[in-house]
Motif scaffolding. Structure first.
Motif, PDB file in Angstrom:
ATOM      1  N   ARG A  37       0.902  -1.151   0.189  1.00 55.81           N
ATOM      2  CA  ARG A  37      -0.024   0.040   0.029  1.00 55.81           C
ATOM      3  C   ARG A  37       1.106   1.149  -0.103  1.00 55.81           C
ATOM      4  O   ARG A  37       1.689   1.159   0.627  1.00 55.81           O
ATOM      5  CB  ARG A  37      -0.842  -0.049   1.375  1.00 55.81           C
ATOM      6  N   VAL A  38       0.471   2.143  -0.668  1.00 48.16           N
ATOM      7  CA  VAL A  38       1.434   3.467  -0.854  1.00 48.16           C
ATOM      8  C   VAL A  38       0.246   4.706  -0.525  1.00 48.16           C
ATOM      9  O   VAL A  38      -0.578   4.502  -0.967  1.00 48.16           O
ATOM     10  CB  VAL A  38       2.039   3.585  -2.148  1.00 48.16           C
ATOM     11  N   PHE A  39       1.127   5.609   0.019  1.00 51.65           N
ATOM     12  CA  PHE A  39       0.387   6.871   0.406  1.00 51.65           C
ATOM     13  C   PHE A  39       0.795   8.200  -0.570  1.00 51.65           C
ATOM     14  O   PHE A  39       1.888   8.077  -0.951  1.00 51.65           O
ATOM     15  CB  PHE A  39       0.832   7.222   1.730  1.00 51.65           C
ATOM     16  N   GLU A  40       0.009   9.177  -0.506  1.00 53.58           N
ATOM     17  CA  GLU A  40       0.201  10.204  -1.292  1.00 53.58           C
ATOM     18  C   GLU A  40       1.395  10.722  -1.051  1.00 53.58           C
ATOM     19  O   GLU A  40       1.900  10.940   0.386  1.00 53.58           O
ATOM     20  CB  GLU A  40      -0.860  11.377  -1.081  1.00 53.58           C
ATOM     21  N   GLY A  41       2.375  11.149  -1.902  1.00 53.63           N
ATOM     22  CA  GLY A  41       3.636  11.665  -1.490  1.00 53.63           C
ATOM     23  C   GLY A  41       4.590  10.684  -1.512  1.00 53.63           C
ATOM     24  O   GLY A  41       5.880  11.053  -1.086  1.00 53.63           O
ATOM     25  N   GLU A  42       4.296   9.514  -1.216  1.00 52.99           N
ATOM     26  CA  GLU A  42       5.520   8.599  -0.910  1.00 52.99           C
ATOM     27  C   GLU A  42       6.161   8.149  -1.999  1.00 52.99           C
ATOM     28  O   GLU A  42       5.825   8.112  -3.210  1.00 52.99           O
ATOM     29  CB  GLU A  42       4.705   7.150  -0.499  1.00 52.99           C
ATOM     30  N   HIS A  55       0.490  16.857  -4.135  1.00 48.62           N
ATOM     31  CA  HIS A  55       0.623  15.527  -5.163  1.00 48.62           C
ATOM     32  C   HIS A  55      -0.692  15.411  -5.685  1.00 48.62           C
ATOM     33  O   HIS A  55      -1.030  15.168  -6.935  1.00 48.62           O
ATOM     34  CB  HIS A  55       1.087  14.365  -4.554  1.00 48.62           C
ATOM     35  N   LYS A  75       1.112  12.999   8.625  1.00 50.50           N
ATOM     36  CA  LYS A  75      -0.065  13.448   7.843  1.00 50.50           C
ATOM     37  C   LYS A  75      -1.319  13.829   8.963  1.00 50.50           C
ATOM     38  O   LYS A  75      -1.824  14.866   8.740  1.00 50.50           O
ATOM     39  CB  LYS A  75      -0.750  12.481   7.050  1.00 50.50           C
ATOM     40  N   LEU A  88       8.533   5.793  -4.216  1.00 48.36           N
ATOM     41  CA  LEU A  88       8.605   4.414  -4.556  1.00 48.36           C
ATOM     42  C   LEU A  88      10.169   4.182  -5.066  1.00 48.36           C
ATOM     43  O   LEU A  88      10.812   3.377  -4.344  1.00 48.36           O
ATOM     44  CB  LEU A  88       7.868   4.119  -5.586  1.00 48.36           C
ATOM     45  N   ASN A 116      -2.130   6.839  -8.710  1.00 52.06           N
ATOM     46  CA  ASN A 116      -1.555   7.790  -9.734  1.00 52.06           C
ATOM     47  C   ASN A 116      -0.191   8.039  -9.461  1.00 52.06           C
ATOM     48  O   ASN A 116       0.007   8.337  -8.146  1.00 52.06           O
ATOM     49  CB  ASN A 116      -2.418   8.912  -9.905  1.00 52.06           C
ATOM     50  N   MET A 137       4.093   9.455 -10.400  1.00 52.99           N
ATOM     51  CA  MET A 137       4.518  10.653 -11.089  1.00 52.99           C
ATOM     52  C   MET A 137       5.994   9.948 -11.249  1.00 52.99           C
ATOM     53  O   MET A 137       6.766   9.905 -10.299  1.00 52.99           O
ATOM     54  CB  MET A 137       4.646  12.013 -10.609  1.00 52.99           C
ATOM     55  N   VAL A 171       7.049   8.922  -7.484  1.00 54.21           N
ATOM     56  CA  VAL A 171       6.340   9.357  -6.393  1.00 54.21           C
ATOM     57  C   VAL A 171       4.731   8.913  -6.660  1.00 54.21           C
ATOM     58  O   VAL A 171       4.265   9.158  -7.514  1.00 54.21           O
ATOM     59  CB  VAL A 171       6.726  10.832  -6.016  1.00 54.21           C
ATOM     60  N   ALA A 172       4.242   8.598  -5.475  1.00 56.06           N
ATOM     61  CA  ALA A 172       2.689   8.499  -5.494  1.00 56.06           C
ATOM     62  C   ALA A 172       1.939   9.795  -5.506  1.00 56.06           C
ATOM     63  O   ALA A 172       2.167  10.567  -4.491  1.00 56.06           O
ATOM     64  CB  ALA A 172       2.204   7.545  -4.455  1.00 56.06           C
ATOM     65  N   LEU A 173       1.014   9.979  -6.405  1.00 55.95           N
ATOM     66  CA  LEU A 173       0.455  11.217  -6.529  1.00 55.95           C
ATOM     67  C   LEU A 173      -0.886  11.260  -5.633  1.00 55.95           C
ATOM     68  O   LEU A 173      -1.441  12.435  -5.175  1.00 55.95           O
ATOM     69  CB  LEU A 173       0.085  11.684  -7.778  1.00 55.95           C
ATOM     70  N   THR A 174      -1.106   9.964  -5.558  1.00 59.29           N
ATOM     71  CA  THR A 174      -2.305   9.624  -4.596  1.00 59.29           C
ATOM     72  C   THR A 174      -2.341   8.493  -3.833  1.00 59.29           C
ATOM     73  O   THR A 174      -1.250   7.407  -4.133  1.00 59.29           O
ATOM     74  CB  THR A 174      -3.635   9.437  -5.405  1.00 59.29           C
ATOM     75  N   ASP A 175      -3.192   8.010  -2.746  1.00 61.86           N
ATOM     76  CA  ASP A 175      -2.998   6.777  -2.049  1.00 61.86           C
ATOM     77  C   ASP A 175      -3.170   5.580  -3.454  1.00 61.86           C
ATOM     78  O   ASP A 175      -3.949   5.901  -4.250  1.00 61.86           O
ATOM     79  CB  ASP A 175      -3.799   6.589  -1.164  1.00 61.86           C
TER      80      ASP A 175
END
Lengths: 147, 147
Positions: free
Chosen positions: A33-38, B113, B63, A40, A57, A59, A93-97
């Motif tokens: 699971r990834v979170f916004e702004g994380e 993001h 957060k 990778l 989503n 970037m 980077v993750a733009l959203t969760d």
């Protein structure tokens, strides 16, 4: 997060696999699971795993400021881990969760060794992504085609 | 005084008992440590995953801490307005997406993001085919007119 047959078959990179081959692939796919702004992956770091997007989503960006975004299930991040020199060429980077499938390159290569048919099917798909990304790095194609 | 009498007189039985107790306690402790060693090794082998999970926990806490000072309105149009100003401040009509996000962070806009992602999906921020992005003023004008 639950990963099953149905989920895997919907992902482009695994579409051509037989049910038996999917059984082989499942153990090397680790749902994360990834979170916004994380972040990778980070450009310049040793590429130890690559990621397949399940949701969310992302970037992908480069030191020179260029970037493209990925929004589709099955898009890949961190392809440098399977194509030398095994150093990430980009950051992501993750733009959203969201959710990704993490595939450690060592486990991936072991899988390739033991199952050559399976290996060639996956490699074919990965090569296509690598070709597109290299074109983007060279500045000849829009990476956002994938979005 | 000899034999058992001497042993008893000089606390030999107690000393022997204490010795047995110490040795057995040490052996039990050692066997427990060895029996749990596999857990330690599992943690060591998957240290990257553990570190990542720990960092995710940390990120989540951050957060929560940031949440009370939300500045951006939940309203999409308000976000669009703020990012329109930000893109203007970048001066170049073709801007770097990671730079825009960095700037949004600097001015304390929350969820930069996710907001950038929404603006891309709404085609207000558009890729220029070379890895940079521009603000679509026509699309923005249409949104303002609908208000």
């Amino acid at each position: 997060m639950h990963i099953d047959f149905q989920n895997i078959q919907e992902i482009d990179i695994f579409k051509d696999l037989t049910p038996e081959e999917i059984e082989e692939v499942l153990p090397v796919l680790h749902p994360v699971r990834v979170f916004e702004g994380e972040r990778l992956i980070r450009e310049g770091e040793t590429a130890q795993k690559f990621f397949i997007i399940v949701s969310g989503n992302y970037m992908v960006y480069f030191k020179d400021g260029r970037a493209f975004t990925l929004h589709n299930k099955g898009d890949m991040l961190g392809w440098s881990s399977v194509a030398g020199p095994f150093t990430y060429h980009e950051s992501a980077v993750a733009l959203t969760d969201g959710e990704v499938l993490s595939m450690p390159v060592e486990e991936f290569l072991l899988l390739m060794k033991g199952h050559s048919d399976l290996g060639s099917k996956i490699t074919k798909k990965v090569t296509e992504t690598v070709r597109q990304r290299i074109a983007f790095i060279k500045g000849t194609q829009n990476g956002n085609d994938e979005s | 005084m000899k034999g058992f009498e001497a042993i008893a007189f000089f606390n030999g039985w107690r000393i022997a008992g204490a010795g047995v107790f110490i040795v057995f306690t040490a052996l039990v402790t050692l066997s427990f440590v060895i029996s749990q060693l596999h857990k330690l090794l599992t943690v060591w082998e998957n240290k990257d995953e553990y570190i990542k999970n720990a960092m995710q926990l940390f990120a989540k806490k951050e957060k929560v801490a940031v949440h009370p000072k939300l500045r951006v309105s939940k309203n999409f149009n308000e976000s669009a307005r703020q990012f329109n100003l930000l893109t203007k401040s970048l001066r170049d009509p073709f801007f770097s997406l990671p730079r825009l996000i960095l700037l949004a962070k600097k001015v304390d806009i929350s969820h930069p993001h996710a907001t950038v992602n929404k603006l891309i999906q709404a085609k207000l921020i558009v890729p220029d085919d070379k890895g940079f992005y521009y603000w679509d003023h026509t699309a923005y004008k249409n949104i303002l007119e609908k208000e």
